[in-house]
Design an enzyme around this catalytic site. Structure first.
Site, PDB file in Angstrom:
ATOM      1  N   ASN A 152       0.198  -1.878 -11.967  1.00  0.00           N
ATOM      2  CA  ASN A 152       0.538  -2.932 -11.001  1.00  0.00           C
ATOM      3  C   ASN A 152      -0.721  -3.609 -10.497  1.00  0.00           C
ATOM      4  O   ASN A 152      -1.778  -2.994 -10.377  1.00  0.00           O
ATOM      5  CB  ASN A 152       1.405  -2.378  -9.855  1.00  0.00           C
ATOM      6  CG  ASN A 152       0.569  -1.934  -8.666  1.00  0.00           C
ATOM      7  OD1 ASN A 152       0.163  -2.744  -7.825  1.00  0.00           O
ATOM      8  ND2 ASN A 152       0.277  -0.631  -8.610  1.00  0.00           N
ATOM      9  N   PHE A 163      -1.192  -6.266  -2.448  1.00  0.00           N
ATOM     10  CA  PHE A 163      -0.754  -6.201  -1.042  1.00  0.00           C
ATOM     11  C   PHE A 163       0.182  -7.353  -0.679  1.00  0.00           C
ATOM     12  O   PHE A 163      -0.058  -8.099   0.279  1.00  0.00           O
ATOM     13  CB  PHE A 163      -1.943  -6.239  -0.080  1.00  0.00           C
ATOM     14  CG  PHE A 163      -2.752  -4.973  -0.015  1.00  0.00           C
ATOM     15  CD1 PHE A 163      -2.359  -3.813  -0.654  1.00  0.00           C
ATOM     16  CD2 PHE A 163      -3.935  -4.941   0.725  1.00  0.00           C
ATOM     17  CE1 PHE A 163      -3.119  -2.653  -0.580  1.00  0.00           C
ATOM     18  CE2 PHE A 163      -4.706  -3.782   0.814  1.00  0.00           C
ATOM     19  CZ  PHE A 163      -4.291  -2.646   0.150  1.00  0.00           C
ATOM     20  N   SER A 216      -6.974   0.434  -2.873  1.00  0.00           N
ATOM     21  CA  SER A 216      -6.223  -0.416  -3.797  1.00  0.00           C
ATOM     22  C   SER A 216      -7.201  -1.186  -4.666  1.00  0.00           C
ATOM     23  O   SER A 216      -8.145  -1.786  -4.149  1.00  0.00           O
ATOM     24  CB  SER A 216      -5.342  -1.402  -3.042  1.00  0.00           C
ATOM     25  OG  SER A 216      -4.889  -2.398  -3.961  1.00  0.00           O
ATOM     26  N   ASN A 231      -6.502  -3.838  -6.187  1.00  0.00           N
ATOM     27  CA  ASN A 231      -6.003  -5.202  -6.377  1.00  0.00           C
ATOM     28  C   ASN A 231      -6.389  -6.191  -5.283  1.00  0.00           C
ATOM     29  O   ASN A 231      -5.939  -7.327  -5.279  1.00  0.00           O
ATOM     30  CB  ASN A 231      -4.485  -5.166  -6.542  1.00  0.00           C
ATOM     31  CG  ASN A 231      -4.087  -4.318  -7.742  1.00  0.00           C
ATOM     32  OD1 ASN A 231      -4.664  -4.458  -8.809  1.00  0.00           O
ATOM     33  ND2 ASN A 231      -3.149  -3.413  -7.543  1.00  0.00           N
ATOM     34  N   THR A 232      -7.187  -5.740  -4.319  1.00  0.00           N
ATOM     35  CA  THR A 232      -7.755  -6.660  -3.335  1.00  0.00           C
ATOM     36  C   THR A 232      -9.267  -6.629  -3.561  1.00  0.00           C
ATOM     37  O   THR A 232      -9.901  -5.593  -3.310  1.00  0.00           O
ATOM     38  CB  THR A 232      -7.405  -6.220  -1.892  1.00  0.00           C
ATOM     39  OG1 THR A 232      -5.996  -6.294  -1.723  1.00  0.00           O
ATOM     40  CG2 THR A 232      -8.092  -7.106  -0.858  1.00  0.00           C
ATOM     41  N   LYS A 287      -6.847   7.245   2.399  1.00  0.00           N
ATOM     42  CA  LYS A 287      -6.379   7.282   0.997  1.00  0.00           C
ATOM     43  C   LYS A 287      -7.476   6.767   0.083  1.00  0.00           C
ATOM     44  O   LYS A 287      -7.913   5.621   0.213  1.00  0.00           O
ATOM     45  CB  LYS A 287      -5.109   6.450   0.833  1.00  0.00           C
ATOM     46  CG  LYS A 287      -4.542   6.524  -0.590  1.00  0.00           C
ATOM     47  CD  LYS A 287      -3.136   5.978  -0.678  1.00  0.00           C
ATOM     48  CE  LYS A 287      -2.598   6.056  -2.100  1.00  0.00           C
ATOM     49  NZ  LYS A 287      -1.233   5.532  -2.208  1.00  0.00           N
ATOM     50  N   ASN A 292      -5.045   6.988  -5.059  1.00  0.00           N
ATOM     51  CA  ASN A 292      -4.376   5.744  -5.426  1.00  0.00           C
ATOM     52  C   ASN A 292      -4.305   5.612  -6.970  1.00  0.00           C
ATOM     53  O   ASN A 292      -4.566   6.569  -7.688  1.00  0.00           O
ATOM     54  CB  ASN A 292      -5.156   4.581  -4.803  1.00  0.00           C
ATOM     55  CG  ASN A 292      -4.244   3.469  -4.337  1.00  0.00           C
ATOM     56  OD1 ASN A 292      -3.386   3.018  -5.098  1.00  0.00           O
ATOM     57  ND2 ASN A 292      -4.409   3.038  -3.107  1.00  0.00           N
TER      58      ASN A 292
END
Ligand SMILES: Cc1cc2nc3c(=O)[nH]c(=O)nc-3n(C[C@H](O)[C@H](O)[C@H](O)COP(=O)(O)O)c2cc1C
Length: 364
Positions: free
Chosen positions: A110, A114, A173, A175-176, A214, A243
């Site tokens: 994925n 966010f 994450s 993805n940021t 996390k 993660n």
């Protein structure tokens, strides 16, 4: 009911775009009459961060990003639910498609980035359910275009303290862009110091609230030394390991799908995330408990996570391939393990294999 529904629905869900399938599942959980899972065997009970978990199996962050169905998930037998990641302001995330199933590998990639309805909307939902009980943690993150990311976390801590069983600080994450830089020792020290301050301020009205960190499974062991050092120095309450990974373990069968950018989760993440969990456990030296996440798709995998150092567990991707019946299957396997090993509770198994896992060759 959920079993029958799933039996019929899963083949259909598997044909849909993964995000559409997810939205349909959330709608089903919202509106379908759900059976209540039986009361948990007391040997599955876990006390951690000052909270009493009826069982150690949590829904990982990302499934219920906007706190739409925490009570449905608790009712179905999860011991706790981590909602989020929630950002202060609403934001759409990355363009679709941004979730990909690697079915032959039982994995997901994925790059949602966010997508969040934002704190106001989610706060209203959580406030409405606040007196229902059950452990609902809140995973928080910074807005993509925020000019002060640390301030985003501080604001969310203050905001959610009255309704959160715990808060998970998501700095992992992939993805940021740049978010994971907050895991570096100096940035992490400042972030956690300000987060803890905010927690103490909020505690005057809202009472104590555990703060968890996390982390990514992709940190080096040197970075992990620093992270655990900072986490212990600032006395955070726990760590979630971890993660999704930006690596692509060799041997993935879905070679085309594996080329998609984003974080990989599911079975191929199990070895790496379990290794990082064990490495964390030996460094933390029982200063705080760990939540083990990554590739749990069976009772045996759940038990291996506990033996590698997890006091609590979370899962997500395996539910896509195995369905919600997996939760009951894992509970049964854990009870069988307690009986087989003649222990009184799961606590007696936590970390039993941690040192052995850290001595294995580095997972490929
Ligand atoms: C579609 C999807 C969305 C996710 N979104 C988030 C998120 O918003 N915040 C977060 O901390 N983790 C998120 N995760 C990561 C999971 O919480 C978990 O750490 C990871 O998937 C490994 O567990 P698993 O192998 O059981 O899926 C997401 C995972 C998936 C598959």
């Amino acid at each position: 009911m959920i079993g029958a529904f799933e039996h019929l629905a899963r083949p259909l869900l598997a044909t849909l775009d993964p995000e559409d399938a997810h939205d349909l599942t959330i709608a089903m959980l919202k509106f379908a009459p759900l059976p209540r899972a039986g009361k948990d065997d007391q040997r599955l009970g876990v006390r951690a961060f000052g909270l009493n978990f009826p069982n150690p199996i949590g829904m990982a962050a990302g499934f219920d990003k906007n706190a739409e169905v925490p009570d449905a998930l608790l009712r179905l037998g999860f011991g706790f639910v981590e909602v989020g990641t929630i950002t202060p302001q609403p934001q759409p995330g990355n363009p679709r498609p941004r979730v990909f199933r690697l079915a032959a590998d039982a994995a997901v990639i994925n790059r949602l980035g966010f997508n969040s309805r934002g704190a106001d909307r989610v706060m209203r939902r959580l406030a409405r359910r606040a007196d229902k009980g059950g452990i609902v943690g809140i995973n928080i993150g910074a807005n993509k275009n925020s000019s002060d990311r640390v301030a985003d976390y501080v604001r969310l801590i203050e905001r959610f303290a009255p309704v959160a069983s715990y808060v998970a600080i998501n700095v992992s994450s992939p993805n940021t862009p740049g978010l994971r830089d907050l895991q570096r020792a100096s940035a992490l020290g400042e972030l956690l110091a300000r987060v803890i301050e905010a927690r103490e301020r909020a505690a005057r009205d809202a009472g104590p609230m555990p703060v968890l960190l996390k982390i990514a499974p992709d940190v080096s062991l040197d970075e992990l030394d620093d992270i655990v050092g900072v986490a212990r120095a600032l006395r955070i309450d726990g760590m979630i390991v971890g993660n999704t990974t930006v690596t692509r373990p060799p041997g993935l069968r879905e070679t085309e799908g594996a080329k998609e950018a984003g974080g990989l989760s599911g079975r191929p993440l199990f070895s790496l995330s379990t290794r990082l969990l064990a490495e964390s456990y030996v460094r933390v030296e029982n200063a705080f408990p760990l939540i083990g996440v990554g590739g749990i798709d069976s009772g045996a995998a759940a038990l291996a996570k506990i033996r590698a150092g997890a006091t609590l567990l979370e899962l997500y991707s395996a539910l896509v391939f195995r369905g919600l019946g997996l939760v009951a299957e894992i509970k049964a396997a854990l009870i069988a393990a307690i009986a087989r090993e003649r222990r009184e509770s799961l606590r007696d198994l936590v970390g039993a294999d941690a040192v052995a896992v850290t001595a294995e060759p580095w997972p490929q």
